[in-house]
Design an enzyme around this catalytic site. Structure first.
Site, PDB file in Angstrom:
ATOM      1  N   ARG A  45       7.257  -7.680  -9.138  1.00  0.00           N
ATOM      2  CA  ARG A  45       7.749  -9.021  -9.497  1.00  0.00           C
ATOM      3  C   ARG A  45       7.051 -10.104  -8.686  1.00  0.00           C
ATOM      4  O   ARG A  45       6.652 -11.136  -9.222  1.00  0.00           O
ATOM      5  CB  ARG A  45       9.260  -9.091  -9.291  1.00  0.00           C
ATOM      6  CG  ARG A  45      10.029  -8.289 -10.302  1.00  0.00           C
ATOM      7  CD  ARG A  45      11.509  -8.362 -10.054  1.00  0.00           C
ATOM      8  NE  ARG A  45      12.237  -7.522 -11.002  1.00  0.00           N
ATOM      9  CZ  ARG A  45      13.467  -7.108 -10.828  1.00  0.00           C
ATOM     10  NH1 ARG A  45      14.139  -7.449  -9.739  1.00  0.00           N
ATOM     11  NH2 ARG A  45      14.053  -6.352 -11.731  1.00  0.00           N
ATOM     12  N   TYR A  69       6.194   5.175   8.101  1.00  0.00           N
ATOM     13  CA  TYR A  69       4.967   5.320   7.314  1.00  0.00           C
ATOM     14  C   TYR A  69       4.931   4.272   6.213  1.00  0.00           C
ATOM     15  O   TYR A  69       3.943   3.557   6.042  1.00  0.00           O
ATOM     16  CB  TYR A  69       4.908   6.732   6.720  1.00  0.00           C
ATOM     17  CG  TYR A  69       3.849   6.924   5.673  1.00  0.00           C
ATOM     18  CD1 TYR A  69       2.550   7.272   6.025  1.00  0.00           C
ATOM     19  CD2 TYR A  69       4.137   6.767   4.322  1.00  0.00           C
ATOM     20  CE1 TYR A  69       1.563   7.457   5.059  1.00  0.00           C
ATOM     21  CE2 TYR A  69       3.168   6.948   3.354  1.00  0.00           C
ATOM     22  CZ  TYR A  69       1.891   7.292   3.723  1.00  0.00           C
ATOM     23  OH  TYR A  69       0.922   7.464   2.771  1.00  0.00           O
ATOM     24  N   ARG A  87      -0.231   3.316   8.611  1.00  0.00           N
ATOM     25  CA  ARG A  87       0.431   4.528   8.140  1.00  0.00           C
ATOM     26  C   ARG A  87       0.080   5.755   8.978  1.00  0.00           C
ATOM     27  O   ARG A  87       0.767   6.763   8.904  1.00  0.00           O
ATOM     28  CB  ARG A  87       0.079   4.788   6.678  1.00  0.00           C
ATOM     29  CG  ARG A  87      -1.312   5.361   6.483  1.00  0.00           C
ATOM     30  CD  ARG A  87      -1.741   5.349   5.024  1.00  0.00           C
ATOM     31  NE  ARG A  87      -2.890   6.182   4.771  1.00  0.00           N
ATOM     32  CZ  ARG A  87      -4.141   5.925   5.137  1.00  0.00           C
ATOM     33  NH1 ARG A  87      -4.403   4.814   5.819  1.00  0.00           N
ATOM     34  NH2 ARG A  87      -5.126   6.744   4.852  1.00  0.00           N
TER      35      ARG A  87
END
Length: 152
Positions: free
Chosen positions: A31, A93, A104
Site C-alpha cells: 500500500r 532478521y 539480516r
C-alpha cells in the site's frame, strides 16, 4: 496429556502469529509503495520486506517440524526455549532486512544455528527412544518373518 505439550503448542501459536505479522508488513509495504499483487518488484524497501517475509515462510515448516519432534522426544522445556529464541531471531532478521540487506546477517546466522540445535535435539531424542529396551520390539517384529523364512 495437555501439560506434556502446552509449551510446544504455545510456541507454535506464537510462530503462527509472527508469520501473520510478517504477511501484514508486506501488505502495508504494498500500500505504501503502490505495488499491486502479483507484482513482486518495485521500491527497494518493499522488495526487502517481501523477501524477508518469503524467507521466513520458507523456513517455518522446518522449524515447526523440528520443534515438535525435539519437544516430544527430547525435552519440551529445552525445546520451547530454543523455539522462542528462534522466533526472536527471525523477528530481528525481518526487522534488519526491512532496513538494509546487511541487517539480516547476524539474526540469519543465529536462527540457522538454532535450527541445527533443534535438529540435534530431535535426533538425540529419537535415537534415545529407539535404543531403549522396549523399542526393540519393532525390530523383532520385522525380523520374525525373516527368521521363519530361513528356518524352512
Amino acid at each position: 496429556m495437555r501439560d506434556q505439550m502446552d509449551l510446544l503448542a504455545t510456541v507454535t501459536v506464537l510462530g503462527v502469529l509472527e508469520q501473520a505479522y510478517f504477511a501484514l508488513q508486506v501488505i502495508y509495504a504494498r500500500r505504501k509503495h503502490k505495488i499491486s499483487p502479483p507484482e513482486t518488484a518495485g521500491h527497494p524497501e518493499f522488495e526487502r520486506i517481501f523477501r524477508a517475509q518469503a524467507n521466513c515462510s520458507e523456513y517455518f515448516p522446518i522449524f515447526i517440524s523440528l520443534l515438535w519432534v525435539a519437544g516430544i522426544f527430547f525435552h519440551q522445556g529445552v525445546t520451547a526455549v530454543c523455539g522462542l529464541l528462534y522466533l526472536y531471531a527471525r523477528l530481528k532478521y525481518f526487522q534488519g532486512y526491512a532496513v538494509a540487506a546487511q541487517g539480516r546477517l547476524g539474526p540469519l546466522y543465529a536462527s540457522a544455528w538454532l535450527l541445527w540445535l533443534l535438529l540435534g535435539l530431535a535426533m538425540a531424542g529419537l535415537l534415545a527412544h529407539f535404543l531403549q529396551p522396549h523399542s526393540f520390539t519393532w525390530m523383532a517384529a520385522l525380523a520374525q518373518p525373516l527368521q521363519q523364512t530361513s528356518a524352512q
